[in-house]
Design a protein around this motif. Sequence first.
Motif, PDB file in Angstrom:
ATOM      1  N   THR A 101       0.830  -1.207   0.000  1.00  0.00           N
ATOM      2  CA  THR A 101       0.000   0.000   0.000  1.00  0.00           C
ATOM      3  C   THR A 101       0.866   1.260   0.000  1.00  0.00           C
ATOM      4  O   THR A 101       0.520   2.256  -0.634  1.00  0.00           O
ATOM      5  CB  THR A 101      -0.972   0.001   1.188  1.00  0.00           C
ATOM      6  N   ARG A 113      -7.025  -3.891  -2.873  1.00  0.00           N
ATOM      7  CA  ARG A 113      -8.235  -3.413  -3.539  1.00  0.00           C
ATOM      8  C   ARG A 113      -8.643  -2.037  -3.005  1.00  0.00           C
ATOM      9  O   ARG A 113      -9.005  -1.142  -3.782  1.00  0.00           O
ATOM     10  CB  ARG A 113      -9.370  -4.426  -3.342  1.00  0.00           C
ATOM     11  N   GLU A 114      -8.576  -1.865  -1.702  1.00  0.00           N
ATOM     12  CA  GLU A 114      -8.945  -0.577  -1.115  1.00  0.00           C
ATOM     13  C   GLU A 114      -7.979   0.521  -1.573  1.00  0.00           C
ATOM     14  O   GLU A 114      -8.384   1.643  -1.886  1.00  0.00           O
ATOM     15  CB  GLU A 114      -8.932  -0.702   0.410  1.00  0.00           C
ATOM     16  N   THR A 115      -6.700   0.182  -1.619  1.00  0.00           N
ATOM     17  CA  THR A 115      -5.684   1.155  -2.029  1.00  0.00           C
ATOM     18  C   THR A 115      -5.823   1.516  -3.497  1.00  0.00           C
ATOM     19  O   THR A 115      -5.671   2.688  -3.882  1.00  0.00           O
ATOM     20  CB  THR A 115      -4.280   0.586  -1.748  1.00  0.00           C
ATOM     21  N   ALA A 116      -6.101   0.534  -4.346  1.00  0.00           N
ATOM     22  CA  ALA A 116      -6.306   0.809  -5.770  1.00  0.00           C
ATOM     23  C   ALA A 116      -7.450   1.791  -5.967  1.00  0.00           C
ATOM     24  O   ALA A 116      -7.346   2.757  -6.745  1.00  0.00           O
ATOM     25  CB  ALA A 116      -6.580  -0.494  -6.517  1.00  0.00           C
ATOM     26  N   ALA A 117      -8.555   1.570  -5.267  1.00  0.00           N
ATOM     27  CA  ALA A 117      -9.710   2.458  -5.390  1.00  0.00           C
ATOM     28  C   ALA A 117      -9.402   3.855  -4.857  1.00  0.00           C
ATOM     29  O   ALA A 117      -9.812   4.863  -5.445  1.00  0.00           O
ATOM     30  CB  ALA A 117     -10.903   1.856  -4.649  1.00  0.00           C
ATOM     31  N   ARG A 118      -8.664   3.929  -3.747  1.00  0.00           N
ATOM     32  CA  ARG A 118      -8.367   5.225  -3.152  1.00  0.00           C
ATOM     33  C   ARG A 118      -7.497   6.087  -4.061  1.00  0.00           C
ATOM     34  O   ARG A 118      -7.679   7.290  -4.163  1.00  0.00           O
ATOM     35  CB  ARG A 118      -7.666   5.034  -1.805  1.00  0.00           C
ATOM     36  N   TRP A 127      -4.364   1.003 -11.027  1.00  0.00           N
ATOM     37  CA  TRP A 127      -4.429  -0.439 -11.251  1.00  0.00           C
ATOM     38  C   TRP A 127      -3.264  -1.101 -10.510  1.00  0.00           C
ATOM     39  O   TRP A 127      -2.166  -0.542 -10.439  1.00  0.00           O
ATOM     40  CB  TRP A 127      -4.334  -0.769 -12.738  1.00  0.00           C
ATOM     41  N   ILE A 179      -6.130  -5.890 -10.369  1.00  0.00           N
ATOM     42  CA  ILE A 179      -7.153  -5.088  -9.697  1.00  0.00           C
ATOM     43  C   ILE A 179      -7.276  -3.759 -10.437  1.00  0.00           C
ATOM     44  O   ILE A 179      -6.266  -3.098 -10.705  1.00  0.00           O
ATOM     45  CB  ILE A 179      -6.749  -4.842  -8.230  1.00  0.00           C
ATOM     46  N   LYS A 203     -10.902   0.960  -9.693  1.00  0.00           N
ATOM     47  CA  LYS A 203     -12.032   1.084  -8.780  1.00  0.00           C
ATOM     48  C   LYS A 203     -11.970   0.044  -7.664  1.00  0.00           C
ATOM     49  O   LYS A 203     -12.883  -0.033  -6.838  1.00  0.00           O
ATOM     50  CB  LYS A 203     -13.346   0.968  -9.546  1.00  0.00           C
ATOM     51  N   GLY A 204     -10.933  -0.782  -7.679  1.00  0.00           N
ATOM     52  CA  GLY A 204     -10.764  -1.796  -6.648  1.00  0.00           C
ATOM     53  C   GLY A 204     -11.398  -3.132  -6.973  1.00  0.00           C
ATOM     54  O   GLY A 204     -11.382  -4.035  -6.128  1.00  0.00           O
TER      55      GLY A 204
END
Length: 289
Positions: free
Chosen positions: A34, A81-86, A90, A116, A119-120
């Motif tokens: 992350t 996944r959370e970090t990708a969205a934040r 990708w 990923i 958007k996560g």
Amino acid sequence: MTLADGSRDAAATRIAVLQMTSGITPLVNARTITDAAAQASDSGAAMLFTPEMAGLIDRDRARAAVHIVAEDDNPVLAAARETAARHGLWIHLGSLAVRADDATGDGRWANRGFVIDAKGAIAARYDKMHMFDVDLASGETWRESAAYRPGEAVVTVDCPVGRLGLAICYDIRFPALFEALGRAKCDCIAIPAAFTVPTGAAHWHLLQRARAVEASAYVISAAQAGVHEDGRETYGHSLVVDPWGEILLDIDGGAGLGFASIDPSRTAAVRAQLPSLANRRPVPLSPAS
């Protein structure tokens, strides 16, 4: 890609490649990923690539088993996944050890890579097809098939670097997989790895460059490096190789983050000069003599 006048090619995609020395505690490894994702995003990268077994490296299978859970319960996957969205980034998790759908009842795990999206969401999964079952001259013995079940499907996914083909580590030694990825017209192939030092010193750069040339595609290979908590040592040298076989990034030393640019015009130019994918013909098997 930097042009002759010093400007940037707007068509090129900046990527980040994370070299790790993963340990036996998944949450610590998740933090490394992350933190790298945040740095990659701040540096303008569209996608982060991580090594094989990014979430856990532990050859003590009894100790590792406590941390090997189903996808939905995996803290490293959830953090990525959370970090990708934040960050709108990708992330290719080179692979995680996960509890497989136990249709066979043999209890083995999966060595599974994940792509990923920004958007996560999980855009693709790939289970390593070829198991590292070897006895090296150095005295190292590995039996990956004792703990992991091989995958059966060739996987590609469209992402910021174009069409990305997925492989993992020992897969690199099996040309048929890369022929299939070439036929799928991949722009890039990811080969995350945890290569041993003896095999890495002998074959790592050779095999990576060969796969890039034969597929006329970029190869992006995030690697494990250094001495790990479980006592093993991995070779490192995370690479980005262009379709002509030129090395654009080689991370020497231990853990760290590197950057490269993926230029689609380079792939098109190489395939126009040497259309080996278009010229390929089926090779009939010779009858047994």
